[in-house]
Scaffold this motif. Structure first.
Motif, PDB file in Angstrom:
ATOM      1  N   PHE A 167     -60.856 -72.078 -16.204  1.00  0.00           N
ATOM      2  CA  PHE A 167     -60.311 -72.272 -14.857  1.00  0.00           C
ATOM      3  C   PHE A 167     -61.111 -71.484 -13.818  1.00  0.00           C
ATOM      4  O   PHE A 167     -61.348 -71.974 -12.713  1.00  0.00           O
ATOM      5  CB  PHE A 167     -58.830 -71.882 -14.817  1.00  0.00           C
ATOM      6  N   PHE A 168     -61.514 -70.272 -14.168  1.00  0.00           N
ATOM      7  CA  PHE A 168     -62.289 -69.448 -13.245  1.00  0.00           C
ATOM      8  C   PHE A 168     -63.669 -70.054 -12.978  1.00  0.00           C
ATOM      9  O   PHE A 168     -64.107 -70.148 -11.838  1.00  0.00           O
ATOM     10  CB  PHE A 168     -62.425 -68.026 -13.799  1.00  0.00           C
ATOM     11  N   GLY A 169     -64.352 -70.495 -14.035  1.00  0.00           N
ATOM     12  CA  GLY A 169     -65.675 -71.106 -13.869  1.00  0.00           C
ATOM     13  C   GLY A 169     -65.610 -72.392 -13.072  1.00  0.00           C
ATOM     14  O   GLY A 169     -66.403 -72.614 -12.155  1.00  0.00           O
ATOM     15  N   PHE A 170     -64.639 -73.251 -13.404  1.00  0.00           N
ATOM     16  CA  PHE A 170     -64.504 -74.523 -12.685  1.00  0.00           C
ATOM     17  C   PHE A 170     -64.088 -74.288 -11.236  1.00  0.00           C
ATOM     18  O   PHE A 170     -64.645 -74.896 -10.318  1.00  0.00           O
ATOM     19  CB  PHE A 170     -63.497 -75.422 -13.412  1.00  0.00           C
ATOM     20  N   GLY A 171     -63.131 -73.401 -11.018  1.00  0.00           N
ATOM     21  CA  GLY A 171     -62.689 -73.101  -9.656  1.00  0.00           C
ATOM     22  C   GLY A 171     -63.797 -72.494  -8.810  1.00  0.00           C
ATOM     23  O   GLY A 171     -63.957 -72.837  -7.638  1.00  0.00           O
ATOM     24  N   ILE A 195     -68.595 -67.328  10.314  1.00  0.00           N
ATOM     25  CA  ILE A 195     -67.286 -67.845  10.752  1.00  0.00           C
ATOM     26  C   ILE A 195     -66.549 -68.488   9.572  1.00  0.00           C
ATOM     27  O   ILE A 195     -65.337 -68.305   9.408  1.00  0.00           O
ATOM     28  CB  ILE A 195     -67.458 -68.834  11.923  1.00  0.00           C
ATOM     29  N   MET A 196     -67.308 -69.229   8.723  1.00  0.00           N
ATOM     30  CA  MET A 196     -66.685 -69.818   7.532  1.00  0.00           C
ATOM     31  C   MET A 196     -66.143 -68.732   6.607  1.00  0.00           C
ATOM     32  O   MET A 196     -65.036 -68.849   6.066  1.00  0.00           O
ATOM     33  CB  MET A 196     -67.709 -70.672   6.761  1.00  0.00           C
ATOM     34  N   ALA A 197     -66.905 -67.656   6.424  1.00  0.00           N
ATOM     35  CA  ALA A 197     -66.461 -66.555   5.558  1.00  0.00           C
ATOM     36  C   ALA A 197     -65.190 -65.923   6.112  1.00  0.00           C
ATOM     37  O   ALA A 197     -64.263 -65.614   5.358  1.00  0.00           O
ATOM     38  CB  ALA A 197     -67.568 -65.518   5.420  1.00  0.00           C
ATOM     39  N   MET A 198     -65.134 -65.744   7.433  1.00  0.00           N
ATOM     40  CA  MET A 198     -63.916 -65.179   8.041  1.00  0.00           C
ATOM     41  C   MET A 198     -62.729 -66.113   7.847  1.00  0.00           C
ATOM     42  O   MET A 198     -61.606 -65.660   7.612  1.00  0.00           O
ATOM     43  CB  MET A 198     -64.145 -64.886   9.517  1.00  0.00           C
ATOM     44  N   ALA A 199     -62.967 -67.427   7.933  1.00  0.00           N
ATOM     45  CA  ALA A 199     -61.887 -68.392   7.731  1.00  0.00           C
ATOM     46  C   ALA A 199     -61.354 -68.311   6.299  1.00  0.00           C
ATOM     47  O   ALA A 199     -60.143 -68.338   6.077  1.00  0.00           O
ATOM     48  CB  ALA A 199     -62.378 -69.799   8.037  1.00  0.00           C
ATOM     49  N   PHE A 200     -62.260 -68.182   5.324  1.00  0.00           N
ATOM     50  CA  PHE A 200     -61.820 -68.081   3.931  1.00  0.00           C
ATOM     51  C   PHE A 200     -61.118 -66.751   3.669  1.00  0.00           C
ATOM     52  O   PHE A 200     -60.224 -66.676   2.841  1.00  0.00           O
ATOM     53  CB  PHE A 200     -63.007 -68.272   2.976  1.00  0.00           C
ATOM     54  N   TRP A 255     -67.834 -73.153  -4.546  1.00  0.00           N
ATOM     55  CA  TRP A 255     -69.237 -73.184  -4.101  1.00  0.00           C
ATOM     56  C   TRP A 255     -69.557 -74.556  -3.517  1.00  0.00           C
ATOM     57  O   TRP A 255     -70.178 -74.674  -2.467  1.00  0.00           O
ATOM     58  CB  TRP A 255     -70.148 -72.864  -5.284  1.00  0.00           C
ATOM     59  N   TRP A 256     -69.113 -75.601  -4.208  1.00  0.00           N
ATOM     60  CA  TRP A 256     -69.334 -76.983  -3.772  1.00  0.00           C
ATOM     61  C   TRP A 256     -68.653 -77.227  -2.424  1.00  0.00           C
ATOM     62  O   TRP A 256     -69.254 -77.789  -1.505  1.00  0.00           O
ATOM     63  CB  TRP A 256     -68.800 -77.909  -4.842  1.00  0.00           C
ATOM     64  N   LEU A 257     -67.415 -76.799  -2.297  1.00  0.00           N
ATOM     65  CA  LEU A 257     -66.682 -76.952  -1.040  1.00  0.00           C
ATOM     66  C   LEU A 257     -67.416 -76.263   0.109  1.00  0.00           C
ATOM     67  O   LEU A 257     -67.577 -76.841   1.188  1.00  0.00           O
ATOM     68  CB  LEU A 257     -65.269 -76.375  -1.188  1.00  0.00           C
ATOM     69  N   ILE A 283     -61.330 -70.670  -5.709  1.00  0.00           N
ATOM     70  CA  ILE A 283     -61.777 -71.632  -4.692  1.00  0.00           C
ATOM     71  C   ILE A 283     -61.649 -71.032  -3.294  1.00  0.00           C
ATOM     72  O   ILE A 283     -62.578 -71.105  -2.493  1.00  0.00           O
ATOM     73  CB  ILE A 283     -60.961 -72.940  -4.757  1.00  0.00           C
ATOM     74  N   PHE A 284     -60.512 -70.421  -3.001  1.00  0.00           N
ATOM     75  CA  PHE A 284     -60.230 -70.010  -1.624  1.00  0.00           C
ATOM     76  C   PHE A 284     -60.348 -68.507  -1.385  1.00  0.00           C
ATOM     77  O   PHE A 284     -61.190 -68.075  -0.607  1.00  0.00           O
ATOM     78  CB  PHE A 284     -58.835 -70.495  -1.213  1.00  0.00           C
ATOM     79  N   THR A 285     -59.497 -67.713  -1.994  1.00  0.00           N
ATOM     80  CA  THR A 285     -59.436 -66.297  -1.622  1.00  0.00           C
ATOM     81  C   THR A 285     -60.565 -65.462  -2.198  1.00  0.00           C
ATOM     82  O   THR A 285     -60.932 -64.450  -1.619  1.00  0.00           O
ATOM     83  CB  THR A 285     -58.094 -65.672  -2.053  1.00  0.00           C
ATOM     84  N   SER A 286     -61.097 -65.856  -3.337  1.00  0.00           N
ATOM     85  CA  SER A 286     -62.200 -65.113  -3.950  1.00  0.00           C
ATOM     86  C   SER A 286     -63.394 -66.036  -4.137  1.00  0.00           C
ATOM     87  O   SER A 286     -64.058 -66.017  -5.166  1.00  0.00           O
ATOM     88  CB  SER A 286     -61.766 -64.541  -5.298  1.00  0.00           C
ATOM     89  N   ASN A 287     -63.674 -66.849  -3.137  1.00  0.00           N
ATOM     90  CA  ASN A 287     -64.784 -67.793  -3.187  1.00  0.00           C
ATOM     91  C   ASN A 287     -66.069 -67.036  -3.498  1.00  0.00           C
ATOM     92  O   ASN A 287     -66.430 -66.096  -2.798  1.00  0.00           O
ATOM     93  CB  ASN A 287     -64.892 -68.535  -1.846  1.00  0.00           C
TER      94      ASN A 287
END
Length: 197
Positions: free
Chosen positions: A138-142, A182-187, A147-149, A15-19
């Motif tokens: 877990f990987f597919g759902f995360g 900017i969003m990519a840098m934040a993640f 992506w949704w987030l 979800i976060f570090t490897s979006n």
């Protein structure tokens, strides 16, 4: 190859570090096009999450029980895409019956989930990293949640930016690409917490 990674860690990392979208930049086409409307973004995000989760699990099974035993590795991409296309077709029929308005608002991007490189990318990462079934779920759902987030965040930001004074040369796609950067840098800021790559 990471067979010992905790599935819950994998879930939050995807979800976060490897979006899949903001870290690997997979699935950008529909991400940029649909994110003009929050309702459409939310609908597409749910659809992509569902397809990504289901196809990752199905492709894990196909990999373990069909591709490897029958030595069909050279057909892996084609088989994965067939599984994805079948799931998307079923989802498209369900959305058309359940929510015709969402079906119309998603337009061409609903069937194009089939060729969304983020979904194929998740299946390939699952195979390359040799995840177990639980890790794949877990990987597919995360990855779908990530992506949704990302698409919902971009839609919300674009709604605000549309009401703000933006220099004429940056209106439209220009400011959208800057926002995505900017969003990519934040993640990427989360990268020190959990890393699965």
């Amino acid at each position: 190859m990471m067979p010992d990674i905790n599935p819950l860690v994998l879930f939050f990392a995807s979800i976060f570090t490897s979006n899949i979208l903001l870290s690997n930049f997979l699935g950008m086409c529909s991400f940029i096009s649909i994110s003009k409307s929050l309702k459409s973004s939310n609908g597409l995000g749910m659809a992509v999450t569902m397809v990504m989760t289901v196809t990752t699990v199905l492709n894990w099974g196909v990999e373990k029980y069909i591709i490897v035993p029958f030595q069909l590795e050279y057909l892996r991409y084609i088989i994965y895409i067939i599984v994805i296309a079948a799931v998307v077709q079923i989802l498209e029929m369900v959305i058309d019956r359940v929510s015709p308005n969402l079906y119309i608002s998603l337009g061409i991007f609903l069937p194009l989930i089939t060729v969304n490189c983020a979904i194929l990318g998740v299946a390939l990462f699952m195979q390359l990293r040799n995840y177990s079934l639980i890790q794949s779920v877990f990987f597919g759902f995360g990855s779908g949640i990530g992506w949704w987030l990302a698409i919902v965040l971009l839609a919300a930001i674009r709604a605000k930016v549309d009401k703000s004074p933006v220099p004429a040369p940056l209106k439209g796609v220009g400011i959208t690409l800057i926002t995505i950067g900017i969003m990519a840098m934040a993640f990427i800021g989360f990268a020190g917490m959990i890393n699965v790559q």
